[in-house]
Design an enzyme around this catalytic site. Structure first.
Site, PDB file in Angstrom:
ATOM      1  CG  ASP A   8      -1.779   1.193   1.356  1.00  0.00           C
ATOM      2  OD1 ASP A   8      -2.393   1.573   0.338  1.00  0.00           O
ATOM      3  OD2 ASP A   8      -1.865   1.773   2.452  1.00  0.00           O
ATOM      4  CG  ASP A  10      -1.459   7.701   0.882  1.00  0.00           C
ATOM      5  OD1 ASP A  10      -0.379   8.140   0.448  1.00  0.00           O
ATOM      6  OD2 ASP A  10      -2.553   7.940   0.344  1.00  0.00           O
TER       7      ASP A  10
END
Length: 179
Positions: A8, A10
């Site tokens: 991922d 953020d």
């Protein structure tokens, strides 16, 4: 066989904000994350990123601004001898029903198509329940980091986190994964 790790963005690679990361200036790497990605690259891993970016639909930033953030990330990674090999993002809101938005697995399936391989059993590192749910949906091996929304995810007590290994951050995960 291609070794692919899915990250991922953020909260895993860069600092996250409940107010969204809206510019390249706001995009700041989490300490150790760039070095961790470079280590993965040097160890022969293909690094793919799958990131929800609903800030586009919310009109907090546009695709060109998102591209500037990603160019900054790649430039900083180059300085550490690393790179992201493939980057997928979903600009959709959670209520629009897009299969491309995590917790659904559309972005992960796109990675499989791009590399013509199954991701089943490959590692995926995230900081949210949606990351873990998407990984499990397609049979990836999920890992949670405490950075970003990681602590909040752990505090939820959600059953999807049962038996999911937890690390302080991406750097700690990579240190153990490559050991």
């Amino acid at each position: 066989m291609t070794k692919i790790i899915v990250l991922d963005r953020d909260g895993v690679i860069n600092e996250d904000s409940d107010n969204f990361i809206k510019s390249a200036g706001e995009w700041q790497p989490i300490s150790g994350s760039l070095e961790a990605i470079a280590r993965l690259n040097k160890a022969g891993w293909t690094v793919a990123v799958a990131t929800n970016q609903s800030g586009i639909k919310r009109r907090y930033y546009d695709r060109a601004t998102l591209s500037q953030m990603h160019m900054k990330m790649q430039k900083l990674l180059q300085e550490h001898g690393g790179r992201v090999d493939w980057l997928n993002y979903s600009p959709y809101l959670s209520d629009c029903g897009s299969v491309c938005r995590k917790p659904l697995d559309g972005m992960l399936r796109a990675i499989e198509l791009r590399y013509d391989c199954a991701l089943k059993g490959m590692p995926m590192v995230g900081d949210s329940l949606a990351d873990i749910q998407a990984a499990k949906m397609l049979g990836l091996q999920p890992f949670l980091v405490r950075t970003g929304k990681g602590e909040r995810s752990l505090a939820s007590g959600d059953k999807c986190l049962q038996n999911v290994p937890v690390y302080a951050n991406l750097y700690e995960f990579v240190e153990e994964w490559l050991a």
